[in-house]
Design a protein around this motif. Sequence first.
Motif, PDB file in Angstrom:
ATOM      1  N   GLY A 131       0.881  -1.150   0.000  1.00 39.40           N
ATOM      2  CA  GLY A 131       0.000   0.000   0.000  1.00 39.40           C
ATOM      3  C   GLY A 131       0.918   1.199   0.000  1.00 39.40           C
ATOM      4  N   LYS A 132       0.852   1.979   1.055  1.00 37.30           N
ATOM      5  CA  LYS A 132       1.811   3.071   1.209  1.00 37.30           C
ATOM      6  C   LYS A 132       3.200   2.514   1.496  1.00 37.30           C
ATOM      7  CE  LYS A 132       2.590   7.349   3.815  1.00 37.30           C
ATOM      8  NZ  LYS A 132       2.078   8.248   4.889  1.00 37.30           N
ATOM      9  N   PHE A 133       3.231   1.379   2.216  1.00 29.51           N
ATOM     10  CA  PHE A 133       4.493   0.739   2.592  1.00 29.51           C
ATOM     11  C   PHE A 133       4.537  -0.680   2.021  1.00 29.51           C
ATOM     12  CE2 PHE A 133       3.560   3.929   5.905  1.00 29.51           C
ATOM     13  CZ  PHE A 133       4.679   4.743   5.743  1.00 29.51           C
ATOM     14  N   CYS A 134       5.486  -1.473   2.461  1.00 25.36           N
ATOM     15  CA  CYS A 134       5.672  -2.802   1.866  1.00 25.36           C
ATOM     16  C   CYS A 134       4.452  -3.700   2.017  1.00 25.36           C
ATOM     17  CB  CYS A 134       6.885  -3.492   2.499  1.00 25.36           C
ATOM     18  SG  CYS A 134       8.488  -2.867   1.952  1.00 25.36           S
ATOM     19  N   VAL A 135       3.849  -3.651   3.194  1.00 26.05           N
ATOM     20  CA  VAL A 135       2.683  -4.495   3.462  1.00 26.05           C
ATOM     21  C   VAL A 135       1.543  -3.588   3.906  1.00 26.05           C
ATOM     22  CG1 VAL A 135       1.773  -6.465   4.756  1.00 26.05           C
ATOM     23  CG2 VAL A 135       4.187  -6.418   4.096  1.00 26.05           C
ATOM     24  N   GLY A 136       0.704  -3.227   2.976  1.00 24.51           N
ATOM     25  CA  GLY A 136      -0.405  -2.337   3.281  1.00 24.51           C
ATOM     26  C   GLY A 136       0.058  -0.921   3.593  1.00 24.51           C
ATOM     27  N   ASP A 137      -0.708  -0.266   4.444  1.00 23.07           N
ATOM     28  CA  ASP A 137      -0.455   1.148   4.743  1.00 23.07           C
ATOM     29  C   ASP A 137       0.234   1.371   6.084  1.00 23.07           C
ATOM     30  OD1 ASP A 137      -1.590   2.024   2.346  1.00 23.07           O
ATOM     31  OD2 ASP A 137      -3.612   1.986   3.193  1.00 23.07           O
ATOM     32  N   ASP A 138       0.714   0.298   6.699  1.00 22.25           N
ATOM     33  CA  ASP A 138       1.417   0.411   7.975  1.00 22.25           C
ATOM     34  C   ASP A 138       2.892   0.082   7.786  1.00 22.25           C
ATOM     35  OD1 ASP A 138      -0.890   1.051   9.512  1.00 22.25           O
ATOM     36  OD2 ASP A 138      -1.462  -1.074   9.473  1.00 22.25           O
ATOM     37  N   VAL A 139       3.753   0.963   8.255  1.00 26.21           N
ATOM     38  CA  VAL A 139       5.186   0.712   8.179  1.00 26.21           C
ATOM     39  C   VAL A 139       5.529  -0.498   9.036  1.00 26.21           C
ATOM     40  CG1 VAL A 139       5.821   2.216  10.121  1.00 26.21           C
ATOM     41  CG2 VAL A 139       7.435   1.879   8.231  1.00 26.21           C
ATOM     42  N   SER A 140       6.551  -1.243   8.638  1.00 28.38           N
ATOM     43  CA  SER A 140       6.875  -2.486   9.342  1.00 28.38           C
ATOM     44  C   SER A 140       8.365  -2.791   9.236  1.00 28.38           C
ATOM     45  CB  SER A 140       6.074  -3.653   8.756  1.00 28.38           C
ATOM     46  OG  SER A 140       6.559  -3.991   7.463  1.00 28.38           O
ATOM     47  N   MET A 141       8.734  -3.928   9.801  1.00 26.95           N
ATOM     48  CA  MET A 141      10.110  -4.405   9.743  1.00 26.95           C
ATOM     49  C   MET A 141      10.585  -4.581   8.303  1.00 26.95           C
ATOM     50  SD  MET A 141      11.628  -7.691  11.824  1.00 26.95           S
ATOM     51  CE  MET A 141      10.743  -8.948  10.881  1.00 26.95           C
ATOM     52  N   ALA A 142       9.664  -4.905   7.398  1.00 23.87           N
ATOM     53  CA  ALA A 142      10.039  -5.058   5.994  1.00 23.87           C
ATOM     54  C   ALA A 142      10.585  -3.749   5.429  1.00 23.87           C
ATOM     55  CB  ALA A 142       8.837  -5.527   5.177  1.00 23.87           C
ATOM     56  N   ASP A 143       9.957  -2.635   5.786  1.00 21.36           N
ATOM     57  CA  ASP A 143      10.434  -1.329   5.324  1.00 21.36           C
ATOM     58  C   ASP A 143      11.779  -0.983   5.956  1.00 21.36           C
ATOM     59  OD1 ASP A 143       7.866  -0.436   3.853  1.00 21.36           O
ATOM     60  OD2 ASP A 143       7.146  -1.003   5.840  1.00 21.36           O
ATOM     61  N   CYS A 144      11.963  -1.409   7.214  1.00 19.97           N
ATOM     62  CA  CYS A 144      13.251  -1.186   7.887  1.00 19.97           C
ATOM     63  C   CYS A 144      14.389  -1.858   7.135  1.00 19.97           C
ATOM     64  CB  CYS A 144      13.211  -1.725   9.319  1.00 19.97           C
ATOM     65  SG  CYS A 144      12.064  -0.899  10.433  1.00 19.97           S
ATOM     66  N   CYS A 145      14.098  -2.973   6.479  1.00 11.49           N
ATOM     67  CA  CYS A 145      15.126  -3.685   5.715  1.00 11.49           C
ATOM     68  C   CYS A 145      15.247  -3.175   4.288  1.00 11.49           C
ATOM     69  CB  CYS A 145      14.814  -5.178   5.701  1.00 11.49           C
ATOM     70  SG  CYS A 145      15.133  -6.000   7.268  1.00 11.49           S
ATOM     71  N   LEU A 146      14.121  -2.854   3.684  1.00  9.08           N
ATOM     72  CA  LEU A 146      14.146  -2.451   2.277  1.00  9.08           C
ATOM     73  C   LEU A 146      14.885  -1.135   2.061  1.00  9.08           C
ATOM     74  CD1 LEU A 146      13.224  -2.956  -0.644  1.00  9.08           C
ATOM     75  CD2 LEU A 146      11.136  -1.672  -0.095  1.00  9.08           C
ATOM     76  N   ILE A 147      14.621  -0.143   2.899  1.00 10.20           N
ATOM     77  CA  ILE A 147      15.173   1.190   2.653  1.00 10.20           C
ATOM     78  C   ILE A 147      16.700   1.222   2.711  1.00 10.20           C
ATOM     79  CG2 ILE A 147      15.214   3.577   3.472  1.00 10.20           C
ATOM     80  CD1 ILE A 147      12.636   2.547   1.910  1.00 10.20           C
ATOM     81  N   PRO A 148      17.352   0.575   3.679  1.00  6.38           N
ATOM     82  CA  PRO A 148      18.819   0.532   3.625  1.00  6.38           C
ATOM     83  C   PRO A 148      19.357  -0.139   2.365  1.00  6.38           C
ATOM     84  CG  PRO A 148      18.072   0.013   5.827  1.00  6.38           C
ATOM     85  CD  PRO A 148      16.850   0.032   4.958  1.00  6.38           C
ATOM     86  N   GLN A 149      18.621  -1.143   1.861  1.00  6.67           N
ATOM     87  CA  GLN A 149      19.082  -1.790   0.637  1.00  6.67           C
ATOM     88  C   GLN A 149      18.918  -0.876  -0.572  1.00  6.67           C
ATOM     89  OE1 GLN A 149      20.625  -5.080   0.648  1.00  6.67           O
ATOM     90  NE2 GLN A 149      21.345  -3.887  -1.096  1.00  6.67           N
ATOM     91  N   VAL A 150      17.899  -0.030  -0.557  1.00  2.68           N
ATOM     92  CA  VAL A 150      17.745   0.958  -1.630  1.00  2.68           C
ATOM     93  C   VAL A 150      18.911   1.943  -1.601  1.00  2.68           C
ATOM     94  CG1 VAL A 150      16.314   2.834  -2.534  1.00  2.68           C
ATOM     95  CG2 VAL A 150      15.239   0.734  -1.707  1.00  2.68           C
ATOM     96  N   TYR A 151      19.311   2.340  -0.398  1.00  8.77           N
ATOM     97  CA  TYR A 151      20.481   3.220  -0.273  1.00  8.77           C
ATOM     98  C   TYR A 151      21.701   2.560  -0.910  1.00  8.77           C
ATOM     99  CZ  TYR A 151      24.283   5.852   1.935  1.00  8.77           C
ATOM    100  OH  TYR A 151      25.421   6.591   2.165  1.00  8.77           O
ATOM    101  N   GLY A 152      21.901   1.278  -0.628  1.00  7.77           N
ATOM    102  CA  GLY A 152      23.008   0.555  -1.232  1.00  7.77           C
ATOM    103  C   GLY A 152      22.865   0.434  -2.736  1.00  7.77           C
ATOM    104  N   ALA A 153      21.637   0.227  -3.192  1.00  8.90           N
ATOM    105  CA  ALA A 153      21.398   0.111  -4.632  1.00  8.90           C
ATOM    106  C   ALA A 153      21.812   1.380  -5.362  1.00  8.90           C
ATOM    107  CB  ALA A 153      19.918  -0.188  -4.881  1.00  8.90           C
ATOM    108  N   ARG A 154      21.487   2.507  -4.792  1.00  6.73           N
ATOM    109  CA  ARG A 154      21.856   3.778  -5.427  1.00  6.73           C
ATOM    110  C   ARG A 154      23.374   3.950  -5.453  1.00  6.73           C
ATOM    111  NH1 ARG A 154      17.445   6.611  -6.573  1.00  6.73           N
ATOM    112  NH2 ARG A 154      15.529   6.328  -5.354  1.00  6.73           N
ATOM    113  N   ARG A 155      24.048   3.494  -4.419  1.00  7.69           N
ATOM    114  CA  ARG A 155      25.519   3.563  -4.394  1.00  7.69           C
ATOM    115  C   ARG A 155      26.127   2.810  -5.570  1.00  7.69           C
ATOM    116  NH1 ARG A 155      28.058   0.956   0.402  1.00  7.69           N
ATOM    117  NH2 ARG A 155      29.957   1.652  -0.645  1.00  7.69           N
ATOM    118  N   TYR A 156      25.501   1.703  -5.940  1.00  8.69           N
ATOM    119  CA  TYR A 156      26.066   0.855  -6.985  1.00  8.69           C
ATOM    120  C   TYR A 156      25.428   1.089  -8.352  1.00  8.69           C
ATOM    121  CZ  TYR A 156      28.497  -1.571  -3.261  1.00  8.69           C
ATOM    122  OH  TYR A 156      29.319  -1.873  -2.200  1.00  8.69           O
ATOM    123  N   GLY A 157      24.694   2.169  -8.484  1.00  5.45           N
ATOM    124  CA  GLY A 157      24.203   2.572  -9.792  1.00  5.45           C
ATOM    125  C   GLY A 157      22.978   1.844 -10.289  1.00  5.45           C
ATOM    126  N   VAL A 158      22.204   1.247  -9.390  1.00  4.98           N
ATOM    127  CA  VAL A 158      20.965   0.593  -9.810  1.00  4.98           C
ATOM    128  C   VAL A 158      19.958   1.659 -10.242  1.00  4.98           C
ATOM    129  CG1 VAL A 158      19.003  -0.791  -9.032  1.00  4.98           C
ATOM    130  CG2 VAL A 158      21.330  -1.402  -8.318  1.00  4.98           C
TER     131      VAL A 158
END
Length: 218
Positions: A158-185
Motif C-alpha cells: 500500500g503506502k508501505f511494503c505491506v499495506g499502509d502500515d510501516v513495518s520491519m520489511a520497510d526497515c530492511c528495504l530502505i537501507p538496501q535501496v540506499y546501497g542500490a543507489r551507491r552501486y548505480g541501480v
Amino acid sequence: MSDNNLPILHSYWRASSPYRVRIALGLKNIEYQYAPVNLLENKQASDEYMQKNPAKLLPTLEIDGLVLTQSVPIMEYLEETRPNQGVHLLPSDPIKRHTVRQITQMVASDIQPIQNLRLLKKLKEDFNVDEQGKAAWSKHWIELGFNSIEKVLEKTAGKFCVGDDVSMADCCLIPQVYGARRYGVDMNKYPIIARIERACAEMEAFKKAHPEQQVDKF
C-alpha cells in the motif's frame, strides 16, 4: 550498558544491517547511544568488540542488560518486548506477519549478504576483482533481488511494503535501496520500491537513521 542506562547501538554509518536497527529504534521511540565501529579500519575485529560480538559483525545492541546481535532478531526483540511502544514492526494478522518476514528475508538473506563488505574484500583478495568489478557484482545481485521484491510488492504494498502500515520489511528495504543507489541501480525500474522509499523518507525515524545523519559519516 551506559551510565545513563540508554541502550547502546554499535554501528557503522553506511552499513545496511545497523541502518535497519536505527530505523526500528526510531519507530519504537527508543532513545539510544551511538557507538561507532569503523569497518574500514577493521575495528569489528578488536578484542574489545569481539567480547560483545564474536562474529565480528554489526550491529550489536546493548539493551535491557543484554547484548543482542543480528539485525532481524534484534528488531523482533524490540517488538516483542515493547509491543505497545511506537509502531508495530510486525502486524498482528498472521498472513501479513508472514509477508513482512518474507520481504525482510528477501533483503536480509538473499541480497545483502552477497554484496556486503567482507565478501567484497574477499573477492579482491582471492580473485583480484577491482572496484569496477565489485560494483558490477553488487549491482547484479541487488537487481536480481529487487526484481523479485517488486513482484511481491505488486500484491502486498500500500503506502508501505505491506499495506499502509510501516513495518520491519520497510526497515530492511530502505537501507538496501540506499546501497542500490551507491552501486548505480536504476530505481526507475522499480516504481513500487521507489514509491515506498519516498513514503518512508517523510518519516522522522527514517530521516534520523539515514547514513548521512550519523556522527561517524565521512
